[in-house]
Enzyme design. Structure first.
Site, PDB file in Angstrom:
ATOM      1  N   CYS A   1      15.629   3.627  30.846  1.00 36.16           N
ATOM      2  CA  CYS A   1      15.996   4.422  32.026  1.00 36.16           C
ATOM      3  C   CYS A   1      15.837   5.914  31.752  1.00 36.16           C
ATOM      4  O   CYS A   1      15.348   6.659  32.607  1.00 36.16           O
ATOM      5  CB  CYS A   1      17.434   4.120  32.431  1.00 36.16           C
ATOM      6  SG  CYS A   1      17.649   2.543  33.261  1.00 36.16           S
ATOM      7  N   ALA A   2      16.262   6.372  30.576  1.00 32.91           N
ATOM      8  CA  ALA A   2      16.121   7.796  30.234  1.00 32.91           C
ATOM      9  C   ALA A   2      14.668   8.229  30.345  1.00 32.91           C
ATOM     10  O   ALA A   2      14.358   9.287  30.923  1.00 32.91           O
ATOM     11  CB  ALA A   2      16.653   8.051  28.832  1.00 32.91           C
TER      12      ALA A   2
END
Length: 436
Positions: free
Chosen positions: A391-392
């Site tokens: 996600c980052a």
């Protein structure tokens, strides 16, 4: 037809640009030994997983089981390896049908096998439907929220930190601590809502109660609702420890079942991902009806970058993280908000802040890795490291975003403006809050 080894199969999909070395259980190797990234395919099950699901689900299954590994990869934070793998994108090749047929034939020449999914994998969409869990029905939402959140509270605290806040923090600087940034996010929400002591706030999808604590300490009367039993237990114990029972309460309840109304404000922080796009109109209508005239809504959610991509998550996210989760673009969300009758006062994109938040969560998971494995088992601990690091990277690449929408329910009778001319929540603003 000559049987293919693993390196032959990889060469169908990837140019040998020197950026990666892949070694396999069958003795084959792809790419130079001095490549910056080394991937080991440790057994045949990894290959069968990829043939069954040649996408993120197949790769995730193999990684979570330890069927593929990398000496450069940190299980609690695989971000750096992910970033280097993204550099392979220009080297990807589009295989032709004949080559794909060769791969399948070669694999199944050793026997047709469909290995079981990891034990931590959730049911498929089809199986959930067969069990009567319709997406975004009350029963379906209760089951999917419980699947994600009713884990060990201690495990969540390992990576969330003392704030137990599982949503995007707000940073003034990348050097800010996670706790500072999470407090700033809670304060930003409350400042935008511009509540005074004694006002009533409903927090939809309240998590472990950090908003309830923050709001109650300002003298705001706050009700939080969540479908996760573990969150309710943690939140109410926290409220009791702080001596805030007269101002704050958390219930295990669907937001649609909250009997109270006439709230001065409602916030929904990181909950909309569970609602489902076709249910947005009824969701915002429910909120609209629970607000007083001139009441405010702060809606905070992960978003798509545009409206041309599908709403549903991929198979990996659907089975392991957020079953039935859906994302929409900011424009689509704004349209529904407007059509419900709200006036949108402000919209803010916090994409960069979520990447920083996730990096801090990954660091915390690495620091508490041994305890995480003890609590959850290594596959599930690996899962959270994989999910958060991925996600980052996607926030950094602007593949996804996160937006806050500040809205007002207009007073159709008085037709009176109820908020200042300029943003009242900005620190250097000379405008005083309207309710101060």
């Amino acid at each position: 037809m000559t049987a293919m080894n693993v390196a032959d199969m990889v060469s169908i999909f990837l140019k040998n640009s020197g950026k990666i070395n892949i070694t396999a259980f069958d003795g084959s190797s792809f790419g130079p030994q001095d490549a910056p990234v080394h991937i080991s395919v440790n057994n045949s099950r990894a290959v069968y997983y990829m043939v069954d699901h040649p996408n993120d689900l197949g790769l995730a299954r193999a990684y979570l089981q330890g069927d593929i590994s990398s000496p450069e990869l940190v299980p609690g934070d695989p971000y750096e390896v992910f970033k280097q793998l993204m550099a392979l994108k220009p080297d990807l090749k589009k295989p032709n049908p004949a080559d794909l047929a060769r791969i399948v034939t070669s694999v199944y020449s050793h026997g047709i096998r469909h290995p079981e999914a990891p034990s931590i994998e959730g049911p498929s969409r089809w199986k959930r439907r067969a069990e009567g869990l319709l997406p975004h029905s009350k029963a379906g939402d209760e089951a999917t929220v419980s699947y994600h959140y009713d884990q060990s509270n201690e495990f969540y605290r390992l990576f969330l930190g003392p704030s137990m806040t599982y949503t995007c923090a707000v940073f003034d600087s990348p050097q800010d601590s996670l706790e500072e940034a999470q407090e700033r996010k809670l304060d930003l929400v409350l400042d935008k809502l511009d509540l005074k002591p004694g006002d009533r706030l409903l927090d939809i999808g309240c998590g472990w109660g950090s908003m309830e604590i923050r709001a109650a300490k300002r003298g705001i009367r706050v009700l939080g609702v969540t479908l996760a039993a573990e969150q309710v237990k943690w939140a109410n114990e926290w409220i009791k420890r702080e001596g805030l029972e007269d101002l704050a309460e958390v219930r295990q309840m669907d937001y649609r079942d909250v009997p109270e109304g006439d709230f001065d404000a409602i916030c929904s922080i990181g909950m909309m991902e569970h609602v489902g796009f076709k249910h947005y109109p009824s969701y915002f209508k429910e909120i609209f009806d629970k607000l007083k005239p001139n009441g405010r809504l702060l809606n905070h959610q992960i978003t798509r970058v545009n409206s041309t991509t599908g709403k549903a998550a991929g198979e990996f996210i659907d089975r392991y993280i957020f079953p039935d989760g859906q994302l929409a673009s900011p424009g689509e969300i704004e349209t529904v908000i407007h059509d419900t009758g709200f006036e949108i006062v402000n919209q803010e994109n916090l994409r960069q802040h979520y990447a920083l938040t996730l990096h801090d969560w990954n660091k915390n998971l690495v620091a508490g890795w041994d305890r995480a494995v003890e609590l959850m088992g290594e596959p599930k601990a690996r899962l959270w490291g994989l999910y958060m690091a991925g996600c980052a990277l996607n926030f950094e690449l602007n593949n996804i975003q996160v937006h806050q929408f500040l809205c007002v329910r207009p007073d159709s009778e008085t037709m009176t403006d109820t908020y200042p001319l300029r943003p009242w929540w900005v620190e250097d603003s000379t405008v005083k809050p309207s309710k101060a």
